[in-house]
Design a protein around this motif. Structure first.
Motif, short mmCIF file in Angstrom:
data_model
loop_
_atom_site.label_atom_id
_atom_site.label_comp_id
_atom_site.label_asym_id
_atom_site.label_seq_id
_atom_site.Cartn_x
_atom_site.Cartn_y
_atom_site.Cartn_z
N ALA A 173 0.84 -1.19 0.00
CA ALA A 173 0.00 0.00 0.00
C ALA A 173 0.87 1.25 0.00
CB ALA A 173 -0.90 0.01 1.23
N THR A 174 0.37 2.29 -0.63
CA THR A 174 1.03 3.59 -0.61
C THR A 174 0.26 4.49 0.35
OG1 THR A 174 -0.33 4.46 -2.40
CG2 THR A 174 1.72 3.33 -3.03
N ALA A 175 0.84 5.63 0.66
CA ALA A 175 0.14 6.60 1.51
C ALA A 175 -1.17 7.02 0.86
CB ALA A 175 1.03 7.81 1.76
N ARG A 176 -1.16 7.16 -0.44
CA ARG A 176 -2.38 7.54 -1.17
C ARG A 176 -3.47 6.48 -1.00
NH1 ARG A 176 -2.45 9.79 -7.31
NH2 ARG A 176 -4.59 10.52 -7.27
N ASP A 177 -3.07 5.20 -1.02
CA ASP A 177 -4.04 4.12 -0.82
C ASP A 177 -4.72 4.24 0.54
OD1 ASP A 177 -3.50 2.85 -3.28
OD2 ASP A 177 -1.84 1.73 -2.41
N GLU A 178 -3.97 4.65 1.55
CA GLU A 178 -4.53 4.76 2.89
C GLU A 178 -5.33 6.05 3.08
OE1 GLU A 178 -2.65 3.35 6.22
OE2 GLU A 178 -2.12 1.50 5.20
N LEU A 179 -5.01 7.09 2.32
CA LEU A 179 -5.72 8.36 2.44
C LEU A 179 -7.03 8.39 1.65
CD1 LEU A 179 -2.74 10.85 2.15
CD2 LEU A 179 -4.10 10.35 4.19
N ARG A 180 -7.04 7.81 0.49
CA ARG A 180 -8.21 7.88 -0.39
C ARG A 180 -9.50 7.36 0.26
NH1 ARG A 180 -7.12 6.65 -6.33
NH2 ARG A 180 -6.93 8.88 -6.47
N PRO A 181 -9.48 6.24 0.99
CA PRO A 181 -10.73 5.78 1.61
C PRO A 181 -11.30 6.76 2.65
CG PRO A 181 -9.17 3.98 1.53
CD PRO A 181 -8.43 5.22 1.12
N GLN A 182 -10.44 7.60 3.22
CA GLN A 182 -10.91 8.54 4.24
C GLN A 182 -11.90 9.56 3.69
OE1 GLN A 182 -10.18 8.12 7.42
NE2 GLN A 182 -8.82 6.42 6.98
N ILE A 183 -11.84 9.83 2.39
CA ILE A 183 -12.75 10.80 1.79
C ILE A 183 -13.89 10.13 1.02
CG2 ILE A 183 -11.02 12.61 1.64
CD1 ILE A 183 -10.76 11.93 -1.35
N ASP A 184 -13.90 8.80 1.01
CA ASP A 184 -14.95 8.05 0.32
C ASP A 184 -16.26 8.20 1.11
OD1 ASP A 184 -16.65 5.69 -0.43
OD2 ASP A 184 -14.93 5.30 -1.74
N LEU A 185 -17.32 8.57 0.43
CA LEU A 185 -18.61 8.78 1.09
C LEU A 185 -19.13 7.51 1.74
CD1 LEU A 185 -20.36 11.16 -1.46
CD2 LEU A 185 -19.25 11.75 0.71
N ARG A 186 -18.86 6.35 1.13
CA ARG A 186 -19.32 5.09 1.72
C ARG A 186 -18.65 4.85 3.07
NH1 ARG A 186 -17.75 1.79 -3.57
NH2 ARG A 186 -15.93 3.08 -3.13
N VAL A 187 -17.38 5.24 3.18
CA VAL A 187 -16.64 5.08 4.42
C VAL A 187 -17.13 6.08 5.46
CG1 VAL A 187 -14.35 5.19 5.49
CG2 VAL A 187 -14.63 4.12 3.25
N LYS A 188 -17.44 7.30 5.02
CA LYS A 188 -17.96 8.31 5.95
C LYS A 188 -19.30 7.88 6.54
CE LYS A 188 -15.55 12.33 4.24
NZ LYS A 188 -15.64 13.69 3.76
N GLU A 189 -20.13 7.24 5.73
CA GLU A 189 -21.42 6.76 6.20
C GLU A 189 -21.28 5.53 7.09
OE1 GLU A 189 -23.99 6.07 2.88
OE2 GLU A 189 -23.90 8.15 2.23
N ASN A 190 -20.33 4.67 6.77
CA ASN A 190 -20.12 3.43 7.53
C ASN A 190 -18.62 3.17 7.62
OD1 ASN A 190 -20.12 0.89 8.65
ND2 ASN A 190 -21.22 -0.10 6.98
N PRO A 191 -17.99 3.51 8.76
CA PRO A 191 -16.54 3.33 8.90
C PRO A 191 -16.06 1.89 8.69
CG PRO A 191 -17.38 4.73 10.65
CD PRO A 191 -18.58 4.19 9.90
#
Length: 163
Positions: free
Chosen positions: A70-88
């Motif tokens: 994984a890259t840092a970008r791989d770990e950062l991108r899910p943090q802004i995903d709306l699906r993740v915001k709705e359900n961690p």
């Protein structure tokens, strides 16, 4: 310091603005002869075998696959995903879909593929991700329940009793 709100739409724009300049722009003078590159043996992709296997739409079971580091970008991108915001809890689905390069003949691994996996396979992949990205290997120390002897096993694949 100016703060910016990052949304899924402008993450790529921000990453492009902060990315280093391309090599063509940096090289104003002709480059000097570079020393030969050494292979440091860094593994960036790890093979695995799923405990149950992913069943595609045609009913084919896929068990062997590969996951990249994984890259840092791989770990950062899910943090802004709306699906993740709705359900961690959805974070691991999005993260795994970014780092799994293939499962059997399936090379387009997206969140929908990970969603359709059995829970045991997702748990295996979460542990595999942690081992590869935190510890840098796929081995685990185990103890025999009968003789209490310790040894290592490679979690990346192979059936019990195989070498």
């Amino acid at each position: 310091m100016k703060r910016r709100t990052v949304t899924a739409g402008n993450l790529d724009e921000i990453l492009q603005m902060t990315a280093p300049a391309p090599a063509a722009e940096q090289a104003a003078a002709p480059p000097a002869a570079a020393p030969p590159r050494e292979d440091h043996g860094l593994r960036t992709e790890f093979e695995f075998e799923l405990p149950r296997g992913y069943v595609d739409e045609a009913g084919t079971v896929h068990r062997h696959g590969a996951m990249r580091l994984a890259t840092a970008r791989d770990e950062l991108r899910p943090q802004i995903d709306l699906r993740v915001k709705e359900n961690p809890a959805y974070l691991s689905v999005v993260l795994l879909s970014q780092v799994i390069t293939r499962i059997g003949t399936v090379t387009d691994v997206h969140a929908g593929v990970v969603e359709r996996m059995y829970a045991t396979d997702v748990a295996f992949l979460q542990d595999f991700y942690r081992r590869v990205n935190s510890e840098g290997h796929t081995r685990a120390a185990v103890t025999c329940p009968h003789c209490e002897g310790g040894f290592e096993v490679d979690l990346s694949g192979g059936r019990l009793g195989e070498s």
